[in-house]
Motif scaffolding. Sequence first.
Motif, PDB file in Angstrom:
ATOM      1  N   LYS A  33       0.831  -1.210   0.000  1.00 35.39           N
ATOM      2  CA  LYS A  33       0.000   0.000   0.000  1.00 35.39           C
ATOM      3  C   LYS A  33       0.867   1.262   0.000  1.00 35.39           C
ATOM      4  CE  LYS A  33      -4.475  -1.246   0.595  1.00 35.39           C
ATOM      5  NZ  LYS A  33      -5.611  -0.731  -0.219  1.00 35.39           N
ATOM      6  N   VAL A  34       1.872   1.289   0.867  1.00 40.42           N
ATOM      7  CA  VAL A  34       2.758   2.451   0.950  1.00 40.42           C
ATOM      8  C   VAL A  34       3.499   2.633  -0.373  1.00 40.42           C
ATOM      9  CG1 VAL A  34       4.817   3.387   2.069  1.00 40.42           C
ATOM     10  CG2 VAL A  34       3.024   2.323   3.452  1.00 40.42           C
ATOM     11  N   TRP A  35       3.988   1.531  -0.913  1.00 38.82           N
ATOM     12  CA  TRP A  35       4.755   1.591  -2.162  1.00 38.82           C
ATOM     13  C   TRP A  35       3.903   2.127  -3.324  1.00 38.82           C
ATOM     14  CZ3 TRP A  35       4.196  -1.643  -6.633  1.00 38.82           C
ATOM     15  CH2 TRP A  35       5.186  -1.439  -7.609  1.00 38.82           C
ATOM     16  N   ASN A  36       2.693   1.629  -3.469  1.00 35.79           N
ATOM     17  CA  ASN A  36       1.814   2.111  -4.533  1.00 35.79           C
ATOM     18  C   ASN A  36       1.442   3.584  -4.331  1.00 35.79           C
ATOM     19  OD1 ASN A  36       1.147   0.025  -6.568  1.00 35.79           O
ATOM     20  ND2 ASN A  36       0.517  -1.152  -4.776  1.00 35.79           N
ATOM     21  N   LYS A 106      -8.164   5.088   4.536  1.00 33.57           N
ATOM     22  CA  LYS A 106      -8.360   4.503   5.857  1.00 33.57           C
ATOM     23  C   LYS A 106      -7.279   3.491   6.204  1.00 33.57           C
ATOM     24  CE  LYS A 106     -13.392   5.079   6.022  1.00 33.57           C
ATOM     25  NZ  LYS A 106     -14.705   4.389   6.086  1.00 33.57           N
ATOM     26  N   TRP A 107      -6.638   2.915   5.181  1.00 38.07           N
ATOM     27  CA  TRP A 107      -5.613   1.907   5.444  1.00 38.07           C
ATOM     28  C   TRP A 107      -4.451   2.475   6.261  1.00 38.07           C
ATOM     29  CZ3 TRP A 107      -0.778   2.896   3.321  1.00 38.07           C
ATOM     30  CH2 TRP A 107      -0.733   3.817   2.273  1.00 38.07           C
ATOM     31  N   PHE A 108      -4.251   3.793   6.201  1.00 40.33           N
ATOM     32  CA  PHE A 108      -3.195   4.357   7.061  1.00 40.33           C
ATOM     33  C   PHE A 108      -3.737   5.371   8.075  1.00 40.33           C
ATOM     34  CE2 PHE A 108      -2.981   7.556   3.616  1.00 40.33           C
ATOM     35  CZ  PHE A 108      -2.850   8.741   4.327  1.00 40.33           C
ATOM     36  N   THR A 109      -4.889   5.989   7.803  1.00 39.98           N
ATOM     37  CA  THR A 109      -5.400   7.010   8.732  1.00 39.98           C
ATOM     38  C   THR A 109      -6.080   6.414   9.955  1.00 39.98           C
ATOM     39  OG1 THR A 109      -7.486   7.160   7.518  1.00 39.98           O
ATOM     40  CG2 THR A 109      -5.740   8.697   6.890  1.00 39.98           C
ATOM     41  N   LYS A 116       1.487   8.210  14.493  1.00 36.01           N
ATOM     42  CA  LYS A 116       1.127   9.567  14.096  1.00 36.01           C
ATOM     43  C   LYS A 116       2.155  10.172  13.152  1.00 36.01           C
ATOM     44  CE  LYS A 116      -1.612  10.828  18.181  1.00 36.01           C
ATOM     45  NZ  LYS A 116      -1.741  11.767  19.331  1.00 36.01           N
ATOM     46  N   SER A 117       3.405   9.895  13.387  1.00 38.42           N
ATOM     47  CA  SER A 117       4.457  10.478  12.564  1.00 38.42           C
ATOM     48  C   SER A 117       4.356  10.005  11.120  1.00 38.42           C
ATOM     49  CB  SER A 117       5.827  10.109  13.134  1.00 38.42           C
ATOM     50  OG  SER A 117       6.863  10.559  12.280  1.00 38.42           O
ATOM     51  N   ASN A 118       4.145   8.700  10.925  1.00 33.45           N
ATOM     52  CA  ASN A 118       4.050   8.172   9.561  1.00 33.45           C
ATOM     53  C   ASN A 118       2.745   8.584   8.877  1.00 33.45           C
ATOM     54  OD1 ASN A 118       6.548   6.905   9.315  1.00 33.45           O
ATOM     55  ND2 ASN A 118       5.833   5.087  10.428  1.00 33.45           N
ATOM     56  N   LYS A 119       1.686   8.673   9.663  1.00 32.47           N
ATOM     57  CA  LYS A 119       0.434   9.172   9.084  1.00 32.47           C
ATOM     58  C   LYS A 119       0.634  10.583   8.535  1.00 32.47           C
ATOM     59  CE  LYS A 119      -2.709   6.520  12.061  1.00 32.47           C
ATOM     60  NZ  LYS A 119      -3.721   6.604  13.156  1.00 32.47           N
TER      61      LYS A 119
END
Length: 585
Positions: A33-36, A106-109, A116-119
């Motif tokens: 997900k992050v990569w895409n 929503k997959w990251f939020t 919190k930092s990565n969001k």
Amino acid sequence: MKKSVALLILLSITSLLNAQSIEPAESQIHFFKVWNYVKYYHPSVAGGSINADTLFLQNIGTVDQIKTTEEFNAFVSSFLDKLPKAENKKPFKSTAKLLTKNRDKKWFTSGRLFNKSNKKKLVEIFENRYTDSIHHYISDIRYIPDIPNEPEYPFAVTENIPYKFRMLTLAKIQGAVDYLFPHKYLMDKNFDSLLKTKLPLAVACKTRQEHEVILLELVAAFDDTHAFKFIKQAKFREQIFRNSFFPPFKYVVFDDRIVVTEIILPDYCAKADIKVGDAIVEVNGEPVTALLSRTAKWVSVSNRATLRHYFSDYIRNLVWQSETKDFELTVMRDRSKTLKAVEFVYNRDAAGVKRITDYINSVVPDKRTDMNLDIISGDIAYFKIGETFRFIETVPDDKIFTTTDSIMNIAARQKGIILDMRNYPDWGGFVFTLYKNFGRYPNRFADYFEINKKEIGTFILNNNYETYNHPDIKADGGSYNGKVVIIVNPETLSMSEWNVMNLQNIFPQSITIGEQSAGADGDEKMLMLPGGYKMNFTGNAIFYTNGTSAQRKGVRIDKYMPSTPENLLNTKDYLLDEAIRLIKN
């Protein structure tokens, strides 16, 4: 003292929460997900200065070692920090109508994985996302099928795809679902959940065949008839479908039975006492309903009618599965069941295959070369969408309009017109000539949503006249007051469906009859996957102007007439018969 103990307990609990265990599939799918997300949004990657595949291959090994959410967040933070910082840009606001049903962060939020930092870092990438018109991984022109800069990564057919490239394959398919496929919201299955179940199998698979089974199931989840073509990409499809044997009869597949419609090899059928009209309800002891459900998981189609249609295709041969040529068929005839032993033809039996081929070739009409308009008894003009290029094939370019105008003038004098759309157009300009002679300006018959390059994953309404009509063809202002019947079925696919929508607008008095169409309207896209696999899917979204979707549903039908054993066995073409009846009455 008590406060210190309480603080230690609180810190311990916080540390424990931050270090929750994580399953390998969960960390892998969220890395995908992050990569895409980075691939389609980060300016350096989406712009092409950093290669997305290289980023993936360099990091998937590290992801596999992650055990806790704390380790996962440390990895994501490092992964994002190594990318150049995106320049701040003013937020882009579109005034055009957007299709945003697939939009989902929503997959990251939300959820437990991202701190919190990565969001915040992921949100900042989106806010400063790449919005230029030339995207490294998006076609420059809306209707170009090939998705650019997706390498083939060829591997020998006998070689299993290496692990890192198997994972890259799955990540690219997930990216297609999340960002390139406009109809994710219509998929029957939650793709992320399905992918999560397949990841351990992808990690463990030892052969190319096992890898292809996983790919077939993931592509089938698109529920998109354009993606049906992926079956041809499987190098081991014969082993997977076990379809090396062909029946000595032609057939049509229904939900609970397979009906024999023609005898191909009379001696084979006589020996087994197989007759036209027999209903096969079990194949080698497996009910037809179960057989179809089991096989359907490898086949991508938009609707059930198209699934049955493709299962009925003799050449594709998807339903007859066995390791030997000897089949046991449970046949229903005259309300009684009988078990029959039937010998099929092995596809490497030269003599048997030649007999089948000779039969099929004998019943397939030769390509027509005449330029005459078909007039059915009763003053009915009959056009078949797959046989229109013959009208202009030998005509000089500067004479095409005068030639087609003369044909349309003949059609205009008839009591009715039948437009048979049960095929793919052999000439893309045919419907434009109908518009020229019978249509009215403006001819806005659909809403076409193309990928929105300002926010990949959403789709923007195209309002250009040329998207819907040929720029050099204007309606002559003519009209037709006779009856018009449009015939459709699951062979009405993609451009055929688009043309039907156009015809329904050109002829507002028309009646559309038949079976549900293929439900894959819109330009086809093709994504290259590691191993040389090509994955096709619908890349743009088509709606009627009232908002009704054409995807999966197919075109609007005024008189639904599904095939039944009775109408298939009692008439040569029941839909054409009904079209003629509607015009004559």
